[in-house]
Design an enzyme around this catalytic site. Structure first.
Site, PDB file in Angstrom:
ATOM      1  N   ASN A 267      45.919  20.927  27.762  1.00 38.45           N
ATOM      2  CA  ASN A 267      45.997  20.702  26.508  1.00 38.45           C
ATOM      3  C   ASN A 267      47.194  19.667  26.161  1.00 38.45           C
ATOM      4  OD1 ASN A 267      46.688  20.723  23.645  1.00 38.45           O
ATOM      5  ND2 ASN A 267      47.401  22.883  23.447  1.00 38.45           N
ATOM      6  N   LYS A 269      48.328  18.110  23.764  1.00 34.36           N
ATOM      7  CA  LYS A 269      49.008  18.265  22.179  1.00 34.36           C
ATOM      8  C   LYS A 269      49.309  17.038  21.649  1.00 34.36           C
ATOM      9  CE  LYS A 269      51.045  22.487  24.001  1.00 34.36           C
ATOM     10  NZ  LYS A 269      52.032  23.334  24.289  1.00 34.36           N
ATOM     11  N   HIS A 353      46.005  27.912  18.388  1.00 35.30           N
ATOM     12  CA  HIS A 353      47.026  27.872  19.300  1.00 35.30           C
ATOM     13  C   HIS A 353      48.363  28.180  18.392  1.00 35.30           C
ATOM     14  CE1 HIS A 353      50.150  25.878  21.684  1.00 35.30           C
ATOM     15  NE2 HIS A 353      49.198  25.797  22.587  1.00 35.30           N
ATOM     16  N   GLU A 355      51.088  27.140  18.222  1.00 34.25           N
ATOM     17  CA  GLU A 355      51.776  26.151  17.200  1.00 34.25           C
ATOM     18  C   GLU A 355      51.141  25.925  16.103  1.00 34.25           C
ATOM     19  OE1 GLU A 355      51.502  23.186  20.436  1.00 34.25           O
ATOM     20  OE2 GLU A 355      53.091  24.092  21.528  1.00 34.25           O
ATOM     21  N   GLU A 423      48.731  33.209  25.606  1.00 35.55           N
ATOM     22  CA  GLU A 423      49.881  32.258  25.762  1.00 35.55           C
ATOM     23  C   GLU A 423      51.010  32.823  25.076  1.00 35.55           C
ATOM     24  OE1 GLU A 423      48.321  28.125  26.447  1.00 35.55           O
ATOM     25  OE2 GLU A 423      48.372  28.605  24.041  1.00 35.55           O
ATOM     26  N   GLY A 429      56.097  25.716  26.688  1.00 32.45           N
ATOM     27  CA  GLY A 429      57.120  24.738  26.662  1.00 32.45           C
ATOM     28  C   GLY A 429      58.632  24.885  26.928  1.00 32.45           C
ATOM     29  N   SER A 469      54.056  27.363  30.174  1.00 39.37           N
ATOM     30  CA  SER A 469      54.900  26.804  31.292  1.00 39.37           C
ATOM     31  C   SER A 469      54.189  26.872  32.896  1.00 39.37           C
ATOM     32  CB  SER A 469      56.246  27.441  31.490  1.00 39.37           C
ATOM     33  OG  SER A 469      56.847  27.310  30.124  1.00 39.37           O
TER      34      SER A 469
END
Ligand SMILES: O=C[C@H](O)COP(=O)(O)O
Length: 511
Positions: A267, A269, A353, A355, A423, A429, A469
């Site tokens: 991904n 992003k 996701h 985010e 996730e 991240g 990560s």
């Protein structure tokens, strides 16, 4: 300097020396090779035809033997390939035999009747025969009745029931215990050969249900007393073989369905310029990775780069969009519709996701609607779920991911094109990767949830990948977890180490 001969192979050639510090310095000055006569300008060897020759340099020896060794390497390679091909042929033949036997309708009917009708098996021992006082005619009629029963239209799906009965066997036993020694193995990986007899065959079935079936058939189910005991034994053996063949076939098919190919998603992003994207694509195109049989790779660049990446990326890697609109496109400024992705032949889309869930407030239901809509247009979906740090610390991880999955499950009926990406938000991240045990625990709970709330088949076949990560340094250990079927990689997917992460699929292959 040389204190002991125990490290040296040929004591006859050894000269034991003890050098003082001073002598060591002198020896070094003179040159150790020369001092200890470790070089020679005379090398006498048999040449490739067995004739003694004098060689002046090591290179001459190499030249002499290069072609000889090459010939042997080629012969050895041929031999290994021939052996593997032979093994493959044998395995193919075994599979064909099993399939052919199963296709024999009558045989299958008899077997299914045994398995499904729930009848007490007909006993065959002399003692039993005496006790029940059966005669040949009665037994023959009984057998016919059973055959008739298996054809009875009121029970039309007996074969299906047989399959589903086997399907319902506990997943863990299916996965780890029940594969008979003779089922198809991956190409080129022949297992140790095993002497075969009936007992061996029976021992291959470790499912209680199957053992029960076989135990039943250890009694002679032939009721025909007009034939000799020897003939009955023979007949029974044949029937047992059919049963075994059917069960093996079902198990092999079942195993096949459960085969979850390792999946690695990258991904990207909201990152990249045209130059950077080209660079990443070049790195991916040049990387040596396991074959498509072993791993499925999908990269997800920002929307604007999708066409570029799709056309320049190696064909065995696929592309995914990072989102799509929840329904048919129209007046939704800034959105990209699922129809557009289909139009551009983009096969995959990431949905839900964290985010987007957290920053753009996408709810479980909204995510589920998107998943359903994308699937309805034929897109494949990487559906993301995961808990925040707060939720983990509150001990509600499993409840949170179950709730997110439940919302999706309520909207879809076919999970074939869904990859579930667990996730944990606290790992995304942050460089704070979940431990392999933490990832395994949640993946296993998710699979249990799917088994209980969707179906055992979906639980067994849906890939659950981990994201948060993931790097080349931790991917092998994570990949070794039984319920981790791959990764959704963020930051590291922009770097050359993504290739190494893809290679961690080998861990699974060799598990
Ligand atoms: O989609 C990928 C995940 O957000 C993981 O990102 P990360 O590998 O940078 O932690």
């Amino acid at each position: 300097m040389i204190h002991s001969s125990r490290y040296l192979n040929n004591p006859v050639m050894i000269e034991l020396l003890t050098l003082t510090v001073e002598n060591t310095v002198l020896a070094k000055q003179e040159g150790l090779l020369k001092k200890f006569k470790l070089t020679t300008s005379k090398m006498h060897l048999s040449d490739s035809r067995g004739v003694i020759q004098n060689y002046d340099t090591p290179e001459e020896v190499l030249e002499e033997f290069f072609h000889l060794r090459l010939d042997f390497y080629v012969k050895r390679r041929r031999h290994v390939l021939d052996t593997l091909e032979l093994e493959l042929l044998k395995m193919d033949n075994k599979v064909r035999l099993i399939v052919d036997v199963v296709k024999e309708e009558d045989a299958a009917e008899i077997t299914v009747a045994w398995d499904i009708d729930g009848e007490k098996p007909v006993q065959n021992s002399e003692e039993e025969e005496g006790q029940h006082g059966n005669n040949g005619a009665e037994n023959g009629a009984g057998k016919k009745a059973r055959r008739q029963a298996s054809k009875n239209p009121r029970k039309p799906n007996k074969k299906d029931q047989a399959v589903s009965k086997v399907s319902n066997i506990s997943l863990s036993s299916m996965q780890t215990e029940i594969v008979p020694a003779t089922v198809v193995k991956p190409k080129g990986r022949g297992g140790p050969k095993k002497a075969k007899d009936d007992r061996d065959d029976d021992d291959n079935f470790d499912i209680p249900d199957l053992r029960e079936h076989l135990a039943k058939h250890n009694t002679d189910s032939s009721p025909d007393h007009s034939i000799s005991a020897e003939a009955r034994r023979h007949q029974s053996k044949g029937q047992k073989s059919v049963l075994r063949a059917l069960l093996r076939f079902v198990i092999v098919e079942k195993k096949k369905n459960m085969g979850r190919k390792f999946f690695v998603g990258g991904n990207w992003k909201c990152n990249g310029t045209t130059e950077e994207v080209n660079k990443i694509v070049s790195t991916l195109n040049a990387g040596a990775v396991p074959s498509q049989d072993v791993v499925e790779v999908v990269v997800s660049p920002p929307f604007v780069f999708l066409p570029l990446v799709k056309t320049s990326l190696r064909p065995e890697f696929h592309v995914a969009a990072q989102n799509c609109w929840v329904k048919k496109g129209g007046a939704f400024t800034g959105e990209i519709s699922a129809e557009m992705l289909v139009n551009l032949s983009i096969p995959w889309v990431i949905i839900g996701h964290s985010e987007r869930r957290l920053i753009l407030n996408e709810s479980n239901e909204f995510v589920a609607d998107k998943v359903a809509y994308a699937l309805s247009l034929g897109l494949k979906v990487i559906a993301c779920i995961g808990e925040t740090l707060e939720q983990r610390e509150a001990g509600s991880t499993v409840a949170v991911v179950a709730e997110q999955t439940k919302a999706i499950a309520a909207k879809i009926s076919n999970w074939t094109d869904v990859v579930l990406a667990y996730e944990p938000v606290w790992a995304i991240g942050t460089g704070k990767v979940a431990t392999p045990a933490q990832a395994q625990e949640v993946h296993s709970e998710l699979r249990k949830w799917l088994q209980a709330n969707v179906s055992p088949d979906v639980a067994a076949s849906t890939r659950i990948i981990y994201g948060g990560s993931v790097t080349a340094a931790n991917s092998n250990e994570l990949a070794a977890q039984p319920d981790v079927d791959g990764f959704l990689v963020g930051g590291a997917s922009l770097k050359p180490e993504f290739i190494d992460i893809i290679k961690s699929a080998e861990v699974k292959k060799n598990a």
